[in-house]
Motif scaffolding. Structure first.
Motif, PDB file in Angstrom:
ATOM      1  N   ARG A 146       0.825  -1.208   0.000  1.00 45.88           N
ATOM      2  CA  ARG A 146       0.000   0.000   0.000  1.00 45.88           C
ATOM      3  C   ARG A 146       0.861   1.261   0.000  1.00 45.88           C
ATOM      4  O   ARG A 146       0.551   2.240  -0.705  1.00 45.88           O
ATOM      5  N   LEU A 147       1.944   1.236   0.755  1.00 46.31           N
ATOM      6  CA  LEU A 147       2.799   2.421   0.848  1.00 46.31           C
ATOM      7  C   LEU A 147       3.548   2.665  -0.462  1.00 46.31           C
ATOM      8  O   LEU A 147       3.679   3.813  -0.919  1.00 46.31           O
ATOM      9  N   ARG A 148       4.004   1.592  -1.100  1.00 46.39           N
ATOM     10  CA  ARG A 148       4.666   1.745  -2.399  1.00 46.39           C
ATOM     11  C   ARG A 148       3.700   2.293  -3.443  1.00 46.39           C
ATOM     12  O   ARG A 148       4.059   3.153  -4.256  1.00 46.39           O
ATOM     13  N   GLU A 193       1.753   6.453  -7.062  1.00 44.79           N
ATOM     14  CA  GLU A 193       0.576   7.108  -7.637  1.00 44.79           C
ATOM     15  C   GLU A 193       0.423   8.564  -7.212  1.00 44.79           C
ATOM     16  O   GLU A 193      -0.056   9.390  -7.987  1.00 44.79           O
ATOM     17  N   ARG A 194       0.823   8.890  -5.992  1.00 38.20           N
ATOM     18  CA  ARG A 194       0.611  10.247  -5.479  1.00 38.20           C
ATOM     19  C   ARG A 194       1.895  11.052  -5.316  1.00 38.20           C
ATOM     20  O   ARG A 194       1.848  12.253  -5.075  1.00 38.20           O
ATOM     21  N   ASP A 218       7.102  11.865   6.956  1.00 41.27           N
ATOM     22  CA  ASP A 218       8.534  11.592   7.086  1.00 41.27           C
ATOM     23  C   ASP A 218       8.804  10.130   7.442  1.00 41.27           C
ATOM     24  O   ASP A 218       9.673   9.482   6.851  1.00 41.27           O
ATOM     25  N   TYR A 219       8.058   9.594   8.413  1.00 45.14           N
ATOM     26  CA  TYR A 219       8.324   8.222   8.831  1.00 45.14           C
ATOM     27  C   TYR A 219       7.963   7.233   7.718  1.00 45.14           C
ATOM     28  O   TYR A 219       8.599   6.177   7.580  1.00 45.14           O
ATOM     29  N   GLU A 220       6.958   7.574   6.879  1.00 41.22           N
ATOM     30  CA  GLU A 220       6.584   6.696   5.773  1.00 41.22           C
ATOM     31  C   GLU A 220       7.669   6.698   4.702  1.00 41.22           C
ATOM     32  O   GLU A 220       7.983   5.653   4.108  1.00 41.22           O
TER      33      GLU A 220
END
Length: 245
Positions: A32-34, A39-40, A47-49
């Motif tokens: 999901r994070l990738r 995409e966005r 920052d932590y993401e």
């Protein structure tokens, strides 16, 4: 605890089942994070993401969110994490020597990219790029460090060299060594740079006097000192903009 699901498969009787291992919760989070980043854009990530996505490659088979958050809690900012020494990084739970090495490599890639940007421009007319480069290099340095940016006749960067390491409030500087190195590099001008680990970029009397000594040593060689920049966590101060040159 590992979770398993049981379901009948095609070709098996209702009484026959196979055991299928459920996907780890962190694996779905990584996906999901990738997707969010692709995409966005990276700006959409906290920052932590952003730090998590970097750690994905370094720590392939575990949940890295706690590690990312622990790093930010320990150092306070991404720039401070990348500036930290390996020994400091490995004090954070989940960060070993390998991860520390990869983080330092990432920091060096960013530094070299910034230097390349600076080298492609006329330094004294690219204040924002110069300020960003100097701040990136020195704002989190724990000891005073004195550097010199040597410039050619077109005011483009020839070299950025450390000319003195010191303590938390002093770095020895030798005007004759700076003059000798400027001649070796055939520099026409230079910019002096040092940091204040205290966080306050306000120049001291010693900073002002030392700058004058360097300028006097270079005057006879027809080498110009364009500016003296002091970097600190609160920003970058320019001697020229303060009327000190």
């Amino acid at each position: 605890m590992r979770h398993f699901s049981e379901a009948p498969l095609l070709g098996l009787s209702s009484s026959e089942t196979v055991t299928v291992k459920a996907k780890p919760h962190w694996q779905g989070h990584r996906d999901r994070l990738r997707t969010k980043l692709i995409e966005r854009g990276a700006d959409a990530l906290e920052d932590y993401e952003l730090l998590e996505t970097l750690l994905f490659a370094f720590i392939p088979r575990r949940d890295v969110k706690p590690v990312a958050k622990a790093l930010i809690a320990r150092f306070g900012a991404l720039s401070a994490i990348l500036a930290a020494r390996p020994a400091e990084l490995t004090r954070v739970a989940g960060v070993g020597e390998t991860v520390a090495a990869y983080l330092k490599a990432t920091a060096e890639i960013g530094a070299r990219a910034s230097r390349e940007t600076l080298q492609a421009r006329t330094v004294i007319s690219s204040w924002s790029a110069l300020q960003a480069y100097v701040k990136q290099q020195l704002q989190h340095e724990g000891r005073e460090q004195f550097r010199v940016l040597f410039l050619d006749r077109k005011n483009q960067l020839i070299a950025d060299e450390i000319m003195g390491h010191g303590t938390v409030d002093h770095a020895p500087v030798y005007p004759r060594e700076i003059a000798r190195r400027a001649l070796e590099l055939q520099a026409s001008s230079l910019i002096l740079v040092h940091n204040h680990p205290s966080g306050d970029p306000t120049p001291s009397r010693a900073d002002i006097d030392m700058t004058r000594e360097i300028m006097d040593a270079l005057d006879a060689l027809d080498i110009t000192v364009h500016d003296h920049l002091i970097a600190a966590r609160s920003g970058v101060l320019s001697f020229r903009s303060q009327g000190l040159l």
